[in-house]
Scaffold this active site. Structure first.
Site, mmCIF file in Angstrom:
data_model
loop_
_atom_site.group_PDB
_atom_site.id
_atom_site.type_symbol
_atom_site.label_atom_id
_atom_site.label_comp_id
_atom_site.label_asym_id
_atom_site.label_seq_id
_atom_site.Cartn_x
_atom_site.Cartn_y
_atom_site.Cartn_z
ATOM 1 N N PHE A 2 1.041 5.684 0.445
ATOM 2 C CA PHE A 2 0.536 6.336 1.424
ATOM 3 C C PHE A 2 1.323 7.589 1.351
ATOM 4 O O PHE A 2 2.821 7.764 0.806
ATOM 5 C CB PHE A 2 1.239 6.285 2.911
ATOM 6 C CG PHE A 2 0.408 4.351 3.308
ATOM 7 C CD1 PHE A 2 -0.888 5.154 4.186
ATOM 8 C CD2 PHE A 2 0.845 3.837 3.683
ATOM 9 C CE1 PHE A 2 -1.867 4.110 4.934
ATOM 10 C CE2 PHE A 2 0.369 2.766 4.033
ATOM 11 C CZ PHE A 2 -1.074 2.825 4.687
ATOM 12 N N THR A 22 0.954 -1.063 0.427
ATOM 13 C CA THR A 22 0.015 -0.133 0.018
ATOM 14 C C THR A 22 1.134 1.131 -0.334
ATOM 15 O O THR A 22 2.251 1.133 0.535
ATOM 16 C CB THR A 22 -0.455 0.137 0.968
ATOM 17 O OG1 THR A 22 -1.838 -1.084 1.105
ATOM 18 C CG2 THR A 22 -1.694 1.495 1.114
#
Length: 280
Positions: free
Chosen positions: A174, A172
């Site tokens: 960010f 992921t």
């Protein structure tokens, strides 16, 4: 201003892990929604916000691209977090005792192979860390959670199966948000620039607008479109490019983009996370 970093979710969430890995000395501030996460920085309750924008397996995080341009905040950094999923259970419980595993529906789908091999039923929870907390509170040995190792430490659960995700590259990305922009060149892996724009109502406007990046050798790592104001004809584009707006090639490309657009807003200029290039 309080030296805190806000994130959406409960303690032990993967966003919490991103905060811990990137800013280990900052106090974390869990927030209920993404809007609350952003508001905490805007109002001075936190200095930074850690916001997930995309996942290598499931694509972009819903609603984030709509929130960023209106947030009043600026991107000052990025972080990549490897999403390792673990089976967490009450202390002393064995794997063969587990009948059900609870987590966010996305994580349940990412561990399908492991759960099927062990005959474990999937139970949908509100989120990953919240599921770990619920398992700890209910005290049922047959119920486990799928979450981070950090969540296990926070809620006193044992990791009885580690890194059980089906995709071993699941990551992921960010973005780190702040009240003030920072355009200073920094970092050892180059700079990134993120902006949104709307093209003018001209034939082939998007093609022409993007041509300047190709002719000037500027690498565009992301381009996404989404509708604004609930209209099928009002489209905004979100883009990430490698480089700083003051770089001659980037400056020329942005000048060409400006000619074919009705609006350009730079959301942030920030150092590239070295993990961005690990697979190159």
């Amino acid at each position: 201003m309080t030296d805190r970093i806000s994130f959406q979710g409960e303690p032990g969430a993967y966003s919490h892990q991103a905060c811990h890995e990137t800013y280990p000395d900052m106090e974390v501030l869990p927030c209920r929604t993404f809007e609350d996460t952003i508001a905490a920085v805007r109002e001075g309750t936190a200095r930074l916000a850690m916001v997930p924008v995309e996942n290598s397996t499931f694509g972009r995080v819903a609603d984030i691209h709509h929130l960023l341009p209106e947030s009043g905040l600026h991107i000052v950094g990025e972080a990549f977090v490897r999403v390792h999923i673990n089976l967490l259970a009450l202390p002393g419980v064995r794997l063969d005792q587990i009948e059900s595993a609870m987590s966010h529906t996305v994580l349940l789908g990412q561990c399908r192979g492991f759960l099927e091999r062990h005959g474990i039923r999937r139970v949908t929870g509100a989120d990953t860390a919240g599921s770990a907390r619920q398992v700890a509170e209910e005290g049922r040995p047959e119920l486990a959670a799928l979450a981070s190792e950090l969540a296990g430490r926070i809620y006193g659960l044992d990791v009885i199966a580690q890194h059980i995700e089906d995709q071993d590259t699941n990551t992921t990305r960010f973005l780190v948000m702040a009240r003030e922009p920072d355009f200073s060149p920094r970092g050892e892996d180059g700079m990134m620039t993120t902006f949104v724009f709307q093209v003018r109502n001209l034939p082939a406007a998007l093609y022409k607008a993007l041509g300047g990046f190709a002719t000037n050798g500027v690498n565009m790592t992301k381009l996404e479109s989404y509708m604004i104001n609930g209209s099928f004809t009002a489209t905004q584009f979100y883009a990430d490019i490698e480089g700083h707006p003051d770089d001659p090639a980037v400056a020329r490309a942005l000048d060409e983009l400006d000619y074919f657009t009705s609006d350009i807003t730079i959301l942030g200029v920030y150092p590239a996370d070295p993990r961005r290039y690990e697979d190159r």
